[in-house]
Design an enzyme around this catalytic site. Structure first.
Site, PDB file in Angstrom:
ATOM      1  N   HIS A 230       0.671  -1.279  -0.211  1.00  0.00           N
ATOM      2  CA  HIS A 230      -0.180   0.073   0.120  1.00  0.00           C
ATOM      3  C   HIS A 230       0.949   1.174  -0.043  1.00  0.00           C
ATOM      4  O   HIS A 230       2.188   1.087   0.249  1.00  0.00           O
ATOM      5  CB  HIS A 230      -0.955   0.091   1.004  1.00  0.00           C
ATOM      6  CG  HIS A 230      -0.450   0.162   2.590  1.00  0.00           C
ATOM      7  ND1 HIS A 230       0.379  -1.085   3.033  1.00  0.00           N
ATOM      8  CD2 HIS A 230       0.112   1.165   3.427  1.00  0.00           C
ATOM      9  CE1 HIS A 230       0.976  -0.776   4.134  1.00  0.00           C
ATOM     10  NE2 HIS A 230       0.898   0.636   4.379  1.00  0.00           N
ATOM     11  N   ARG A 240      -4.335  15.848   7.534  1.00  0.00           N
ATOM     12  CA  ARG A 240      -4.490  14.345   7.674  1.00  0.00           C
ATOM     13  C   ARG A 240      -4.073  14.060   8.953  1.00  0.00           C
ATOM     14  O   ARG A 240      -2.963  14.083   9.067  1.00  0.00           O
ATOM     15  CB  ARG A 240      -4.367  13.821   6.345  1.00  0.00           C
ATOM     16  CG  ARG A 240      -4.736  12.339   6.435  1.00  0.00           C
ATOM     17  CD  ARG A 240      -3.806  11.603   5.464  1.00  0.00           C
ATOM     18  NE  ARG A 240      -4.375  10.294   5.064  1.00  0.00           N
ATOM     19  CZ  ARG A 240      -3.982   9.187   5.666  1.00  0.00           C
ATOM     20  NH1 ARG A 240      -3.077   9.088   6.548  1.00  0.00           N
ATOM     21  NH2 ARG A 240      -4.354   8.051   5.092  1.00  0.00           N
TER      22      ARG A 240
END
Ligand SMILES: *[C@@H]1O[C@H](CO)[C@@H](O)[C@H](O)[C@H]1NC(C)=O
Ligand SMILES: *[C@@H]1O[C@H](CO)[C@@H](O)[C@H](O)[C@H]1NC(C)=O
Length: 261
Positions: A230, A240
């Site tokens: 990933h 974030r």
């Protein structure tokens, strides 16, 4: 009579000529008008091309995303949404711990383990709850799964994206990056789309890239082997916030509960 007729003919000729002149003017005006309409259309086409080019440029880094597993606007509750993937051979080169080493592999997302309010004011028992949902999802003995390090808090904004040494957007395998990991979980503390743009989590499978859109309170967890290669998309705007909580099967790598900020 003949003269009159001729005058009439001349008159009609004059009228004919005047008409021709008028028609000519009208034609010229018409073509001038058509030309300006044409240039407006050309301008619009050029502008749209510029816009499209800019859009392509901005999205080019992550245009390979092909499938969204969970949208930010969805609510995954009460059961985790589980996507099974075949376990990689990675685990074979490590000691096997019954009741912990992955027998079934996959990835899952839930919005019901941590509420949005809790995501904003973190509690210490979040670790236990995450551990419980991982154990339940992958049929493990929760007592055989240990918290491991690094468990870290990440704050990513577009500036960090350009300067951070740890370039989160590069593809990686947690078990390779951090040897002790067997299960990785991510607790998101902010919303994709409204708190930040970019920053989606991307599983990079052979046959396509699959994303999870962060959402405050959402927990995403997966087995840490190469079945779950990933990366995180670059954050383009906003901040974030996420907490990575990882677990190991090897008691030697176990750590005690972290003190969260
Ligand atoms: C990102 O965070 C850093 C560190 O807090 C800060 O210096 C920087 O100004 C922030 N960038 C943006 C675009 O908000
Ligand atoms: C997934 O994304 C990567 C880049 O992040 C790209 O190289 C790859 O081709 C994509 N995979 C598929 C199957 O589209």
């Amino acid at each position: 009579m003949a003269l009159v007729r001729q005058r009439t003919a001349q008159g009609s000729n004059a009228t004919e000529i005047e008409k021709k002149i008028k028609r000519g003017n009208a034609l010229r005006q018409g073509s001038a008008w058509r030309w300006s309409r044409g240039s407006v259309a050309l301008l619009l086409v050029a502008l749209s091309l510029c816009g499209a080019a800019m859009w392509l440029y901005v999205t080019s880094l992550d245009s390979e995303v092909t499938e969204t597993l969970v949208r930010g606007s969805e609510l995954v509750s009460p059961q985790p949404r589980v996507y099974s993937v075949e376990c990689s051979e990675d685990y074979e080169s490590y000691k096997r711990y019954p009741g912990c080493t992955p027998q079934k592999c996959g990835r899952a997302v839930t919005d019901s383990v941590v509420t949005r309010e809790e995501a904003q004011a973190l509690r210490r028992d979040v670790r236990e709850r995450i551990q419980a949902v991982i154990a339940e999802t992958f049929d493990l003995d929760p007592a055989m799964v240990y918290l491991t390090k690094p468990t870290f808090f990440s704050r990513i904004n577009s500036t960090a994206a350009k300067t951070q040494h740890d370039e989160y957007w590069h593809p990686h395998i947690d078990k390779v990056t951090y040897g002790s990991f067997d299960y990785t979980s991510l607790l998101y503390l902010s919303d994709y789309g409204s708190d930040f743009t970019g920053g989606r989590f991307i599983f990079m499978d052979q046959n396509g890239n699959r994303t999870v859109e962060p959402r405050a309170g959402r927990v995403s967890f997966f087995t840490s082997g190469s079945e779950n290669l990933h990366r995180v998309e670059r954050v383009t705007w906003g901040t974030r916030y996420a907490i990575t909580v990882s677990f190991t099967c090897d008691p030697a790598h176990a750590i005690s509960d972290p003190t969260l900020p």
